[in-house]
Design a protein around this motif. Structure first.
Motif, PDB file in Angstrom:
ATOM      1  N   HIS A  24      14.439   6.100  73.187  1.00  0.00           N
ATOM      2  CA  HIS A  24      13.678   6.121  71.937  1.00  0.00           C
ATOM      3  C   HIS A  24      12.481   5.189  72.069  1.00  0.00           C
ATOM      4  O   HIS A  24      12.520   4.214  72.838  1.00  0.00           O
ATOM      5  CB  HIS A  24      14.564   5.710  70.744  1.00  0.00           C
ATOM      6  N   TYR A  26      11.502   2.910  70.262  1.00  0.00           N
ATOM      7  CA  TYR A  26      11.710   1.526  69.798  1.00  0.00           C
ATOM      8  C   TYR A  26      12.357   0.639  70.859  1.00  0.00           C
ATOM      9  O   TYR A  26      12.563  -0.547  70.622  1.00  0.00           O
ATOM     10  CB  TYR A  26      12.624   1.505  68.568  1.00  0.00           C
ATOM     11  N   ASP A  40      10.664  10.479  69.865  1.00  0.00           N
ATOM     12  CA  ASP A  40      11.255  10.144  68.565  1.00  0.00           C
ATOM     13  C   ASP A  40      12.570  10.907  68.416  1.00  0.00           C
ATOM     14  O   ASP A  40      12.973  11.655  69.322  1.00  0.00           O
ATOM     15  CB  ASP A  40      10.260  10.420  67.430  1.00  0.00           C
ATOM     16  N   SER A  41      13.220  10.740  67.276  1.00  0.00           N
ATOM     17  CA  SER A  41      14.548  11.347  67.098  1.00  0.00           C
ATOM     18  C   SER A  41      14.509  12.863  67.278  1.00  0.00           C
ATOM     19  O   SER A  41      15.408  13.443  67.871  1.00  0.00           O
ATOM     20  CB  SER A  41      15.079  11.052  65.697  1.00  0.00           C
ATOM     21  N   PHE A  64      23.823   6.913  66.658  1.00  0.00           N
ATOM     22  CA  PHE A  64      23.696   8.252  66.062  1.00  0.00           C
ATOM     23  C   PHE A  64      22.856   9.167  66.953  1.00  0.00           C
ATOM     24  O   PHE A  64      23.046  10.385  66.972  1.00  0.00           O
ATOM     25  CB  PHE A  64      23.135   8.179  64.624  1.00  0.00           C
ATOM     26  N   MET A  65      21.930   8.601  67.722  1.00  0.00           N
ATOM     27  CA  MET A  65      21.077   9.414  68.597  1.00  0.00           C
ATOM     28  C   MET A  65      21.900   9.961  69.763  1.00  0.00           C
ATOM     29  O   MET A  65      21.780  11.132  70.143  1.00  0.00           O
ATOM     30  CB  MET A  65      19.902   8.582  69.116  1.00  0.00           C
ATOM     31  N   TYR A 113      19.536  13.007  56.676  1.00  0.00           N
ATOM     32  CA  TYR A 113      18.638  12.450  57.693  1.00  0.00           C
ATOM     33  C   TYR A 113      19.461  12.299  58.969  1.00  0.00           C
ATOM     34  O   TYR A 113      20.648  11.945  58.912  1.00  0.00           O
ATOM     35  CB  TYR A 113      18.161  11.082  57.176  1.00  0.00           C
ATOM     36  N   ASN A 115      19.595  10.056  60.948  1.00  0.00           N
ATOM     37  CA  ASN A 115      20.136   8.694  61.029  1.00  0.00           C
ATOM     38  C   ASN A 115      21.419   8.632  60.194  1.00  0.00           C
ATOM     39  O   ASN A 115      21.455   8.046  59.112  1.00  0.00           O
ATOM     40  CB  ASN A 115      19.136   7.669  60.480  1.00  0.00           C
ATOM     41  N   SER A 130      12.458  12.378  60.607  1.00  0.00           N
ATOM     42  CA  SER A 130      11.269  11.959  59.854  1.00  0.00           C
ATOM     43  C   SER A 130      10.076  12.870  60.144  1.00  0.00           C
ATOM     44  O   SER A 130       9.158  12.955  59.344  1.00  0.00           O
ATOM     45  CB  SER A 130      10.931  10.505  60.174  1.00  0.00           C
ATOM     46  N   HIS A 176      12.407  -1.287  57.745  1.00  0.00           N
ATOM     47  CA  HIS A 176      11.246  -0.702  57.064  1.00  0.00           C
ATOM     48  C   HIS A 176      11.225  -0.986  55.559  1.00  0.00           C
ATOM     49  O   HIS A 176      10.159  -1.142  54.968  1.00  0.00           O
ATOM     50  CB  HIS A 176      11.228   0.814  57.292  1.00  0.00           C
ATOM     51  N   GLU A 201      10.110   5.737  56.353  1.00  0.00           N
ATOM     52  CA  GLU A 201      11.274   4.946  55.911  1.00  0.00           C
ATOM     53  C   GLU A 201      10.853   3.724  55.097  1.00  0.00           C
ATOM     54  O   GLU A 201      11.686   2.984  54.593  1.00  0.00           O
ATOM     55  CB  GLU A 201      12.086   4.459  57.122  1.00  0.00           C
ATOM     56  N   SER A 215       6.342  10.226  61.829  1.00  0.00           N
ATOM     57  CA  SER A 215       7.389   9.719  62.724  1.00  0.00           C
ATOM     58  C   SER A 215       6.750   8.976  63.894  1.00  0.00           C
ATOM     59  O   SER A 215       5.531   9.065  64.113  1.00  0.00           O
ATOM     60  CB  SER A 215       8.223  10.889  63.256  1.00  0.00           C
TER      61      SER A 215
END
Ligand code: 13P
Ligand code: SF4
Length: 306
Positions: A24, A26, A40-41, A64-65, A113, A115, A130, A176, A201, A215
């Protein structure tokens, strides 16, 4: 072991173990550097759904990913180098709470979502990320939407559909949600010609200061177009690495990294990626009944987002 040796060893093992590393945006820069794919997700979900010749997926991201990858590619071994890397928003709603909410609103379409836990996905009609939430909710014919768990992303989507009735869960991302809008305003006043790219978010008071609510993958794509020279970036600090690669000449401004930090995303490092590849440890397992139900909401997302 030096970092360069770790990177070399990861490359060797990745080949011999037929593993793919997904990361990801992040995660730490050095983690993004060793990944086969950074996204991204939504990008990561699409990649996991279509992943070809590999035996394992090493998921550099939060639980969760990795679970989403396992739901979409059950025949692959999905490994999570940092097994305690959760998402605090995903943990804000549990199955019994959603079941009770559904009973109160039996005619609503349940939108979750990404997430969220596998259980929440299994109880939902369609999943969103997102980057596709606005599009997907617009394609749902029902005018009653039960949106979980993020009240901020849900609120952002609802602004696009004033005729629909939304029911929200009181979930949020602590990174966020608590961004100080005055600090964002101060950055805008300091750099009036910079475009503000913000994650949806964020809370409404911050969101109204944004030029783009998108996103992390959409931020990277926008910056890669090189239409603008200056940006104020309001999302988790890990994104800066991918943005600087997307346009090395652009100027980026943001809040102090300590104010934009998801500690779970920073749990993944080169050392635990190497350990995971060496020992094939920390495999993500999902109950099969639950997986099949959760898959339906993810497949619906892929169908409606297309
Ligand atoms: P993206 O959909 O941009 O990947 O965001 C995921 C996330 O966890 C944001 O906090
Ligand atoms: Fe979850 Fe927020 Fe971290 Fe994203 S930044 S993984 S929503 S806690």
């Amino acid at each position: 072991m030096q970092q360069s040796e770790i990177v070399e060893r990861i490359s060797e093992l990745r080949r011999s173990r037929k593993a793919i590393i997904l990361a990801h945006t992040y995660t730490l820069p050095e983690v993004q550097e060793v990944a086969d794919f950074v996204g991204d997700s939504y990008g990561l979900s699409k990649k996991a759904a279509k992943i070809g010749e590999c035996e394992s997926i090493v998921f550099a991201g939060v639980r969760f990913m990795a679970e989403t990858a396992k739901i979409l590619s059950p025949e692959k071994r999905v490994l999570l180098p940092a097994p305690t890397a959760g998402c605090r928003m995903a943990d804000m709603i549990d199955g019994p709470s959603l079941a009770a909410l559904k009973a109160e609103h039996p005619n609503a379409t349940v939108v979750c979502y990404v997430n969220s836990t596998v259980e929440i996905k299994a109880l939902s009609d369609v999943c969103v990320t997102s980057s596709n939430a606005v599009k997907i909710v617009g394609r749902i014919e029902n005018d009653e939407i039960l949106f979980v768990p993020d009240k901020n992303l849900g609120g952002f989507v609802a602004e696009h559909y004033p005729k629909k009735r939304f029911i929200f869960w009181d979930g949020f991302c602590p990174v966020h949600n608590f961004i100080n809008p005055d600090a964002v305003l101060a950055l805008k006043n300091e750099h009036p010609d910079a475009k503000v790219l913000m994650h949806p978010e964020c809370a409404p008071e911050s969101r109204e200061l944004a030029d783009y609510l998108i996103s992390t993958g959409q931020m990277v794509d926008l910056v890669a177009e090189k239409r603008f020279r200056k940006y104020i970036i309001i999302t988790e600090s890990g994104i800066m690495h991918a943005l600087r690669l997307a346009d090395p000449d652009a100027e980026f401004y943001s809040l102090p990294p300590k104010d934009l930090l998801c500690p779970n995303m920073k749990k993944i490092n080169l050392r635990n990626i190497l350990e995971t590849l060496e020992g094939h440890e920390h495999e993500v397992r999902v109950d099969e009944d639950m997986r099949v139900k959760a898959l339906k909401s993810l497949e619906k997302m892929l169908e409606l987002a297309g």
